[in-house]
Design a protein around this motif. Structure first.
Motif, PDB file in Angstrom:
ATOM      1  N   LEU A  63      54.665   7.664 -69.101  1.00  0.00           N
ATOM      2  CA  LEU A  63      55.819   6.302 -68.993  1.00  0.00           C
ATOM      3  C   LEU A  63      53.873   5.803 -68.864  1.00  0.00           C
ATOM      4  N   THR A  64      53.438   5.418 -69.673  1.00  0.00           N
ATOM      5  CA  THR A  64      51.858   4.586 -69.182  1.00  0.00           C
ATOM      6  C   THR A  64      52.150   2.857 -69.354  1.00  0.00           C
ATOM      7  N   ARG A 257      44.309   6.357 -69.359  1.00  0.00           N
ATOM      8  CA  ARG A 257      44.776   6.932 -67.493  1.00  0.00           C
ATOM      9  C   ARG A 257      43.378   6.797 -67.092  1.00  0.00           C
ATOM     10  N   THR A 258      42.457   7.402 -67.331  1.00  0.00           N
ATOM     11  CA  THR A 258      41.336   7.183 -66.470  1.00  0.00           C
ATOM     12  C   THR A 258      40.266   6.352 -66.227  1.00  0.00           C
ATOM     13  N   GLY A 259      41.035   5.004 -66.923  1.00  0.00           N
ATOM     14  CA  GLY A 259      39.914   3.843 -66.798  1.00  0.00           C
ATOM     15  C   GLY A 259      39.666   4.004 -68.251  1.00  0.00           C
ATOM     16  N   GLY A 281      53.756   6.666 -77.575  1.00  0.00           N
ATOM     17  CA  GLY A 281      54.948   6.316 -77.621  1.00  0.00           C
ATOM     18  C   GLY A 281      55.556   5.624 -76.553  1.00  0.00           C
ATOM     19  N   GLY A 282      55.284   5.617 -75.267  1.00  0.00           N
ATOM     20  CA  GLY A 282      56.226   4.955 -74.290  1.00  0.00           C
ATOM     21  C   GLY A 282      57.552   4.711 -73.868  1.00  0.00           C
ATOM     22  N   GLY A 283      57.108   6.430 -73.786  1.00  0.00           N
ATOM     23  CA  GLY A 283      58.772   7.016 -74.140  1.00  0.00           C
ATOM     24  C   GLY A 283      59.843   7.601 -75.313  1.00  0.00           C
ATOM     25  N   THR A 414      51.729   0.493 -65.055  1.00  0.00           N
ATOM     26  CA  THR A 414      52.043  -1.302 -64.681  1.00  0.00           C
ATOM     27  C   THR A 414      52.686  -1.528 -63.227  1.00  0.00           C
ATOM     28  N   ILE A 415      52.568  -0.246 -62.569  1.00  0.00           N
ATOM     29  CA  ILE A 415      53.138   0.096 -61.457  1.00  0.00           C
ATOM     30  C   ILE A 415      52.976  -1.679 -60.490  1.00  0.00           C
TER      31      ILE A 415
END
Length: 439
Positions: A63-64, A257-259, A281-283, A414-415
């Protein structure tokens, strides 16, 4: 079904979800957290009892862009209104091609790049191995200690950990040779790792029998250990010199994820095949292989594919993910989030009970920290205590590492930052209790 079993199943319908699971789900499926997800949004989740959690598991890195990202959901709903399935091998569709277009433009592959889509990371890795065999005419594969590449038979052979994945299964497809992984946590230098390869070639394997080298630029299940960039450069050169295919497993480390969009870009290396999954895939279930045109064309037409591979709804979700990555500058946000994690982890060490926090690992927002005993050794018991206490306090964490003592931070990129602060405040309150756990 025998009558007794049918009655037993029917009787479970009025019992708790946990009791029903015990009756109908294979015991080979293990749960990290014994709570049942009911709903979620971005980095927050609520269980079936109404308890709210900050989610630092994120579907194990899937869930990026968060649970139910609005852009992703809009694309999915629009696609569902048109059609939900077409096997691409039988009747192609534009959403599949839209995803492969994006991959061709954004994956670090030299020259023209082509792709195929699959349902999962393990399936993608299986097909990467097929392509490497077809392209080189060789069957041998080099992988690395601490690696995780999947639970299917061929990917299990690559995975560098026996328990629980390989226990009781007997011989696996091969030949596969596992070599030391050079990074600060293992104490293995680039020189050590290259010497291990030279020894392999002099003792056990003719280089001309090795078709592929498979490596995670940052190990996921292995505990967020980042490979020395010089080694990735050396591997690329070795593959070129010996006609091998370099396969980069970016299933967990990919998609910002790693920048960087992909972790291997930190080393400036272009693999022959890039394997992706999770965050794409966004989930929704989707994974991909992108590689050099000649490698990706090594199998005859019909040699690649699958009934659900590149499902149009999952592809629409991926298109939404790509939009969010660009529109919301997720690469920049990953760097900010990584810096925030580093600051918080350093802060934890100075608190009462903070001596249980060991070294920080990873790069960008792909960060983790060790949980250690008073003597500095790994402490899986303290980690399990932290997981339970954090869950009871409204925070979901994910374990990893060779000694099961590493907490990996896989919150959506996106947190909101105030939820990051809230999460680490929970950990801070729990440290004195975790420190009381004896070894």
């Amino acid at each position: 079904m025998p009558r007794d079993d049918a009655n037993k199943t029917a009787e479970t319908l009025g019992t708790s979800i946990r009791d029903r699971q015990a009756v109908s789900v294979s015991s080979g499926v293990r749960n990290v957290h014994p709570v049942y997800l009911d709903r979620a949004l971005n980095a927050e989740a609520w269980d079936s009892d109404g308890n709210r959690y900050i989610d630092f598991v994120g579907g194990i890195g899937v869930l990026t862009v968060g649970h139910r990202n609005p852009v992703v959901m809009d694309r999915v709903i629009a696609q569902c209104d048109r059609f939900t399935h077409s096997c691409f091998n039988a009747l192609p569709h534009e959403p599949y091609v839209a995803v492969t277009d994006w991959l061709a433009k954004n994956c670090p592959i030299e020259g023209p790049a082509k792709s195929m889509l699959t349902n999962s990371g393990a399936e993608a890795m299986e097909n990467a191995l097929k392509l490497a065999r077809a392209f080189t005419g060789r069957t041998g594969v080099i992988a690395f200690e601490g690696a995780f590449h999947g639970r299917t038979l061929a990917t299990l052979a690559l995975t560098g950990k026996t328990k629980p994945y390989k226990t009781g299964l007997g011989p696996l497809p091969g030949p596969v040779w596992h070599l030391p992984y050079p990074c600060p946590e293992t104490g293995i230098s680039v020189e050590d790792a290259m010497a291990a390869i030279a020894k392999l070639f002099s003792v056990s394997a003719d280089p001309k029998s090795v078709g592929a080298i498979v490596i995670e630029p940052v190990q996921g299940e292995g505990g967020f250990r980042a490979c020395d960039g010089e080694f990735l450069v050396a591997l690329c050169r070795l593959c070129d010199e010996n006609g091998m295919v370099l396969i980069a497993d970016e299933i967990q480390s990919g998609f910002a994820r790693t920048g960087k969009m992909f972790a291997i870009e930190h080393a400036g290396v272009a693999p022959d095949i890039l394997v992706m999954g999770k965050g794409i895939g966004g989930g929704f279930p989707l994974a991909a292989i992108t590689g050099a045109e000649d490698v990706m064309s090594a199998l005859a037409p019909g040699g690649l594919g699958g009934t659900y591979s590149g499902n149009p709804v999952a592809c629409a979700a991926a298109k939404g993910v790509f939009e969010v990555l660009e529109k919301d500058n997720i690469l920049g946000r990953a760097k900010q989030l990584g810096e925030k994690y580093a600051t918080h982890i350093a802060w934890l060490r100075d608190l009462p009970g903070g001596h249980v926090i060991g070294n920080m690992r990873g790069i960008g927002a792909m960060r983790a920290f060790e949980v250690i005993a008073d003597d500095g050794k790994p402490s899986p018991k303290r980690l399990q205590s932290l997981l339970q206490l954090a869950r009871e306090s409204g925070l979901l964490l994910m374990p990893s590492g060779e000694h099961a003592n590493v907490v990996r931070l896989l919150a959506p990129l996106t947190i909101p930052f105030d939820q990051v602060d809230e999460a680490f405040a929970i950990i801070a309150r729990l440290l004195p209790k975790v420190a009381q756990v004896t070894q």
